[in-house]
Design a protein around this motif. Structure first.
Motif, PDB file in Angstrom:
ATOM      1  N   ALA A   1     -10.222  -5.019   5.546  1.00  0.00           N
ATOM      2  CA  ALA A   1      -9.173  -5.501   6.318  1.00  0.00           C
ATOM      3  C   ALA A   1      -9.149  -7.055   6.494  1.00  0.00           C
ATOM      4  CB  ALA A   1      -8.724  -5.076   7.424  1.00  0.00           C
ATOM      5  N   ARG A   2     -10.431  -7.657   6.793  1.00  0.00           N
ATOM      6  CA  ARG A   2     -10.559  -9.339   7.264  1.00  0.00           C
ATOM      7  C   ARG A   2     -10.757  -9.892   5.949  1.00  0.00           C
ATOM      8  NH1 ARG A   2     -14.801  -6.890  10.562  1.00  0.00           N
ATOM      9  NH2 ARG A   2     -16.446  -7.276   9.016  1.00  0.00           N
ATOM     10  N   LEU A   3     -11.120  -9.408   4.837  1.00  0.00           N
ATOM     11  CA  LEU A   3     -11.092  -9.871   3.464  1.00  0.00           C
ATOM     12  C   LEU A   3      -9.481  -9.934   3.107  1.00  0.00           C
ATOM     13  CD1 LEU A   3     -12.590 -11.141   0.881  1.00  0.00           C
ATOM     14  CD2 LEU A   3     -12.371  -8.823   0.113  1.00  0.00           C
ATOM     15  N   ASN A   4      -8.836  -8.907   3.101  1.00  0.00           N
ATOM     16  CA  ASN A   4      -7.308  -8.907   2.947  1.00  0.00           C
ATOM     17  C   ASN A   4      -6.673  -9.978   3.721  1.00  0.00           C
ATOM     18  OD1 ASN A   4      -5.935  -6.788   1.121  1.00  0.00           O
ATOM     19  ND2 ASN A   4      -7.926  -5.904   1.715  1.00  0.00           N
TER      20      ASN A   4
ATOM     21  N   ASP B   1      -6.598   8.129  -0.324  1.00  0.00           N
ATOM     22  CA  ASP B   1      -5.441   7.977  -1.134  1.00  0.00           C
ATOM     23  C   ASP B   1      -4.160   8.300  -0.610  1.00  0.00           C
ATOM     24  OD1 ASP B   1      -4.184   7.456  -3.445  1.00  0.00           O
ATOM     25  OD2 ASP B   1      -4.433   9.062  -4.581  1.00  0.00           O
ATOM     26  N   ASN B   2      -3.438   7.565   0.653  1.00  0.00           N
ATOM     27  CA  ASN B   2      -3.901   6.253   0.747  1.00  0.00           C
ATOM     28  C   ASN B   2      -3.678   5.953   2.037  1.00  0.00           C
ATOM     29  OD1 ASN B   2      -4.698   3.421  -0.278  1.00  0.00           O
ATOM     30  ND2 ASN B   2      -2.478   3.009  -0.093  1.00  0.00           N
ATOM     31  N   ALA B   3      -3.885   6.987   2.964  1.00  0.00           N
ATOM     32  CA  ALA B   3      -3.691   6.671   4.382  1.00  0.00           C
ATOM     33  C   ALA B   3      -4.761   5.545   4.720  1.00  0.00           C
ATOM     34  CB  ALA B   3      -4.169   7.887   5.051  1.00  0.00           C
ATOM     35  N   LEU B   4      -6.113   5.329   4.139  1.00  0.00           N
ATOM     36  CA  LEU B   4      -6.928   4.353   4.190  1.00  0.00           C
ATOM     37  C   LEU B   4      -6.547   3.146   3.839  1.00  0.00           C
ATOM     38  CD1 LEU B   4      -9.641   3.412   5.413  1.00  0.00           C
ATOM     39  CD2 LEU B   4     -10.592   4.041   3.160  1.00  0.00           C
ATOM     40  N   GLY B   5      -5.724   3.011   2.818  1.00  0.00           N
ATOM     41  CA  GLY B   5      -5.264   1.734   2.258  1.00  0.00           C
ATOM     42  C   GLY B   5      -4.047   1.218   3.013  1.00  0.00           C
ATOM     43  N   VAL B   6      -3.200   2.241   3.860  1.00  0.00           N
ATOM     44  CA  VAL B   6      -2.205   1.854   4.661  1.00  0.00           C
ATOM     45  C   VAL B   6      -2.850   1.112   6.173  1.00  0.00           C
ATOM     46  CG1 VAL B   6      -0.271   2.523   6.066  1.00  0.00           C
ATOM     47  CG2 VAL B   6      -0.613   3.234   3.496  1.00  0.00           C
ATOM     48  N   ALA B   7      -3.988   1.905   6.615  1.00  0.00           N
ATOM     49  CA  ALA B   7      -4.450   1.499   7.509  1.00  0.00           C
ATOM     50  C   ALA B   7      -5.156   0.223   7.610  1.00  0.00           C
ATOM     51  CB  ALA B   7      -5.546   2.683   8.211  1.00  0.00           C
ATOM     52  N   ILE B   8      -5.814  -0.170   6.405  1.00  0.00           N
ATOM     53  CA  ILE B   8      -6.283  -1.497   6.143  1.00  0.00           C
ATOM     54  C   ILE B   8      -5.284  -2.622   6.238  1.00  0.00           C
ATOM     55  CG2 ILE B   8      -7.483  -2.952   4.354  1.00  0.00           C
ATOM     56  CD1 ILE B   8      -9.172  -0.386   3.899  1.00  0.00           C
ATOM     57  N   MET B   9      -4.267  -2.261   5.448  1.00  0.00           N
ATOM     58  CA  MET B   9      -2.978  -3.249   5.451  1.00  0.00           C
ATOM     59  C   MET B   9      -2.482  -3.325   6.707  1.00  0.00           C
ATOM     60  SD  MET B   9       0.699  -3.242   3.353  1.00  0.00           S
ATOM     61  CE  MET B   9       1.541  -1.792   4.287  1.00  0.00           C
TER      62      MET B   9
ATOM     63  N   ASN C   1      -2.304  -5.773  -3.306  1.00  0.00           N
ATOM     64  CA  ASN C   1      -2.260  -4.312  -3.204  1.00  0.00           C
ATOM     65  C   ASN C   1      -3.517  -3.699  -2.741  1.00  0.00           C
ATOM     66  OD1 ASN C   1      -0.617  -1.924  -3.583  1.00  0.00           O
ATOM     67  ND2 ASN C   1      -1.973  -1.396  -5.320  1.00  0.00           N
ATOM     68  N   MET C   2      -3.341  -2.593  -1.972  1.00  0.00           N
ATOM     69  CA  MET C   2      -4.724  -1.634  -1.572  1.00  0.00           C
ATOM     70  C   MET C   2      -4.303  -0.176  -1.863  1.00  0.00           C
ATOM     71  SD  MET C   2      -7.610  -1.532  -0.075  1.00  0.00           S
ATOM     72  CE  MET C   2      -7.559  -3.225   0.360  1.00  0.00           C
ATOM     73  N   ASP C   3      -5.085   0.290  -2.648  1.00  0.00           N
ATOM     74  CA  ASP C   3      -4.788   1.599  -3.049  1.00  0.00           C
ATOM     75  C   ASP C   3      -6.007   2.212  -3.182  1.00  0.00           C
ATOM     76  OD1 ASP C   3      -3.872   4.190  -3.892  1.00  0.00           O
ATOM     77  OD2 ASP C   3      -2.928   3.598  -5.770  1.00  0.00           O
ATOM     78  N   MET C   4      -6.347   3.552  -2.308  1.00  0.00           N
ATOM     79  CA  MET C   4      -7.520   4.330  -2.470  1.00  0.00           C
ATOM     80  C   MET C   4      -8.893   3.501  -2.484  1.00  0.00           C
ATOM     81  SD  MET C   4      -8.145   7.594  -4.974  1.00  0.00           S
ATOM     82  CE  MET C   4      -9.112   6.874  -6.300  1.00  0.00           C
ATOM     83  N   PRO C   5      -9.106   2.867  -1.448  1.00  0.00           N
ATOM     84  CA  PRO C   5     -10.418   2.563  -1.249  1.00  0.00           C
ATOM     85  C   PRO C   5     -11.502   3.227  -1.134  1.00  0.00           C
ATOM     86  CG  PRO C   5      -9.112   1.951   0.651  1.00  0.00           C
ATOM     87  CD  PRO C   5      -8.429   2.503  -0.257  1.00  0.00           C
ATOM     88  N   VAL C   6     -12.539   3.727  -1.733  1.00  0.00           N
ATOM     89  CA  VAL C   6     -13.249   4.771  -1.598  1.00  0.00           C
ATOM     90  C   VAL C   6     -14.600   4.305  -0.927  1.00  0.00           C
ATOM     91  CG1 VAL C   6     -14.678   6.508  -2.892  1.00  0.00           C
ATOM     92  CG2 VAL C   6     -12.593   5.923  -3.794  1.00  0.00           C
TER      93      VAL C   6
ATOM     94  N   ALA D   1       0.976  -1.098  -0.005  1.00  0.00           N
ATOM     95  CA  ALA D   1      -0.229  -0.030   0.008  1.00  0.00           C
ATOM     96  C   ALA D   1       0.945   1.185  -0.051  1.00  0.00           C
ATOM     97  CB  ALA D   1      -0.947   0.063   1.204  1.00  0.00           C
ATOM     98  N   HIS D   2       0.520   2.255  -1.113  1.00  0.00           N
ATOM     99  CA  HIS D   2       1.675   3.348  -0.895  1.00  0.00           C
ATOM    100  C   HIS D   2       1.224   4.217   0.347  1.00  0.00           C
ATOM    101  CE1 HIS D   2      -0.965   6.732  -2.707  1.00  0.00           C
ATOM    102  NE2 HIS D   2      -1.597   5.644  -3.462  1.00  0.00           N
ATOM    103  N   LEU D   3       2.313   4.771   1.039  1.00  0.00           N
ATOM    104  CA  LEU D   3       2.336   5.784   1.888  1.00  0.00           C
ATOM    105  C   LEU D   3       2.359   7.152   1.561  1.00  0.00           C
ATOM    106  CD1 LEU D   3       2.525   5.835   5.121  1.00  0.00           C
ATOM    107  CD2 LEU D   3       4.810   5.625   4.991  1.00  0.00           C
ATOM    108  N   ASP D   4       2.800   7.320   0.373  1.00  0.00           N
ATOM    109  CA  ASP D   4       2.998   8.905  -0.015  1.00  0.00           C
ATOM    110  C   ASP D   4       1.730   9.221  -0.563  1.00  0.00           C
ATOM    111  OD1 ASP D   4       3.223   7.114  -2.235  1.00  0.00           O
ATOM    112  OD2 ASP D   4       3.545   8.913  -3.351  1.00  0.00           O
TER     113      ASP D   4
END
Length: 566
Positions: A520-523, A349-357, A409-414, A327-330
């Protein structure tokens, strides 16, 4: 070191404390709503997002202090979760880059025809791309229009047929023919492939012309508002930029409104060419006149870092192989103000993706049945600069080369509307499909097809760096099927129009942390199943990406993916 306490300092501290406790002092203001009914996993995800998307981190642009703070935070979250350091320096992997910024002074775009000169206006009508090879670049040459610059003989298409490109500046549109299937259209539409084809044919420059359709999706004015923002490329050991096609002296971009100034010549008209492009009947031709292009760039070395944690596998044999979560942190940092706000926080984009990871990592680390394969969790840098952190890691893994078996990969889950589904982009390409489907059944979430296949997002996020190294990948995004009559598709579309890559993508949005916890559970279940399956994941027979990249890994050197927007 212990400090000596001053009586004056103690008196001041007491005074401040008394003032805070006095009846006249205003009560503290709770800036962030707290949902007491939220589950613990949803609250953890929310806490991570609120930190990573806070103004304090100034948009987390790669190479900045804000990104360094974010990477420190993620490293400590890895530590707290029980992941072992798996970088080159503890949890960190350094990513060497070059940073380049446009300089307006000295830039030129002049078309000469029939003894007359026409100069385009900087920013309003054109912008030069940055040049990572020289600070002062110039070219003067005749022009040739090459359609979309696509060479795909296996698909019966060649925009270069009958055209002499050598020593000329190529003028072209974005995209690829609509009749191509989604995968091949995505591949041939990438800027990287277009520039590669032009360089191989001896072109000395390139001009990308935006069409009305391009600007309906991404208005010119919005795109150029941040023209001073730096671009980046990976840096080789000798200090030079990688994958930059130096034979193309200047690459520039022209707005749709200014297209007639360039294309209305020799019996051709820009608007007619726009229509032919949409209809799939576009043909190239020598473009009358010559063009003088000049671009100036400030180039400097830069560095950012990936954050890498490892959960060791439990199987003596399979533990040597690795499933990679990424998941991208930037995000994009500080830019042009919108309604007085210049910090582009990047909450979705993409704090939420990082948090889910991070939450998926916690679930896997605490699993009653430890995964058999080892699992890497990588918060990559510089995705917004062209997938650079992922590209560097895929080419320079911090574990044994060849041990990466799959990427999730996890990026920008809206996640702004309550939904019942998730979208596993790229599921159809590999043997990951039945594992993802089984995980979805176990978690109780429906899987929906990619709602916008024409956007080619399978090659526009970090999974593409792993794909290019031959690693089967899947990219999970939020769903589109709303609950209780909510039109999730409309809400998601409004985010893309109004907040994507803008300051409005902040933590004040009504983020559905319950849906984030479910994702997150799915991942985590997907990761467990991929780690436990006896067979190494593989590309499906006849798959385009498998045939193009899967037979052998790419060379062990970094290469920039130029298809992603910067």
């Amino acid at each position: 070191m212990q400090l000596r306490r001053s009586p004056l300092l103690l008196a001041a501290a007491v005074a401040l404390l008394l003032a805070a406790c006095s009846p006249s002092a205003p009560p503290p203001v709770e800036r962030e709503p707290y949902d007491a009914s939220a589950s613990a996993d949803a609250r953890r995800i929310e806490a991570d997002v609120r930190f990573l998307a806070d103004d304090l981190l100034e948009g987390r642009e790669a190479g900045t202090r804000g990104h360094a703070l974010a990477s420190l935070y993620v490293a400590q979250r890895f530590r707290a979760t029980g992941l072992a350091p798996a970088g080159e320096d503890g949890y960190y992997q350094a990513v060497p880059m070059l940073e380049a910024r446009r300089v307006e002074t000295g830039a030129r775009f002049v078309v000469e025809r029939a003894g007359r000169e026409l100069a385009l206006r900087y920013r309003d009508q054109y912008l030069p791309d940055v040049n990572f090879n020289t600070g002062d670049a110039k070219v003067e040459a005749p022009m040739v229009f090459v359609g979309q610059g696509v060479h795909a003989p296996a698909l019966g298409h060649d925009d270069f047929e009958g055209l002499d490109v050598r020593g000329r500046v190529a003028v072209l549109f974005n995209g690829a023919p609509a009749r191509f299937d989604t995968d091949r259209r995505a591949f041939h539409a990438s800027q990287r492939e277009k520039l590669r084809e032009l360089s191989a044919r001896g072109a000395v420059g390139a001009i990308f012309v935006a069409t009305d359709r391009d600007e309906a999706r991404s208005p010119w004015a919005r795109g150029v508002a941040n023209w001073e923002r730096p671009s980046m490329r990976l840096r080789d050991a000798d200090g030079t930029a990688l994958d930059t096609f130096p034979d193309l002296k200047v690459v520039a971009r022209v707005s749709a409104a200014a297209a007639p100034l360039l294309l209305d010549a020799g019996g051709h008209e820009a608007r007619a060419l726009f229509e032919a492009n949409a209809a799939g009947t576009l043909r190239g031709f020598p473009l009358p006149g010559t063009v003088r292009l000049a671009a100036r760039t400030r180039i400097a070395p830069a560095e950012s870092r990936n954050v890498v944690g490892r959960l060791a596998g439990s199987d003596p044999t399979l533990a040597a192989e690795h499933v990679v979560f990424s998941a991208h942190l930037d995000h994009v940092g500080i830019g042009a103000p919108v309604d007085g706000d210049a910090i582009y926080n990047g909450a979705l984009d993409n704090a939420l993706g990082v948090a889910i990871m991070l939450e998926a990592a916690k679930r896997l680390a605490q699993s009653d049945a430890p995964p058999k394969r080892s699992i890497l969790f990588v918060a990559v840098t510089a995705e917004e600069k062209g997938l650079l952190g992922a590209e560097w890691f895929a080419r320079h893994p911090t574990v044994a080369p060849g041990s990466l078996v799959a990427n999730i990969n996890m990026d920008m889950p809206v996640l702004l509307a309550p939904t019942t589904d998730a979208v596993p982009v790229g599921i159809e390409h590999s043997s990951l499909q039945p594992l993802v489907e089984a995980a979805a059944r176990e978690v109780g979430v429906a899987l929906s097809p990619d709602p916008v296949p024409e956007e080619s997002i399978f090659v526009r996020s970090d999974q593409y760096a792993f794909i290019r190294s031959g690693v089967p990948s899947v990219y999970l995004v939020g769903g589109y099927t709303g609950r209780d009559g909510v039109d999730a598709r409309a809400i998601n579309g409004a985010f893309l129009r109004e907040h994507y890559h803008r300051p409005g993508d902040d933590a004040s949005q009504p983020i559905r942390y319950d849906d984030a916890a479910r994702l997150a559970r799915l991942n985590a279940v997907i990761g467990q199943k991929v780690a436990d399956t006896p067979e190494r994941p593989r590309w499906n027979d006849g798959d385009f990406f498998g045939e193009h990249f899967g037979s052998t890994a790419m060379p062990a050197e970094p290469a920039v993916n130029a298809s992603a927007p910067e």
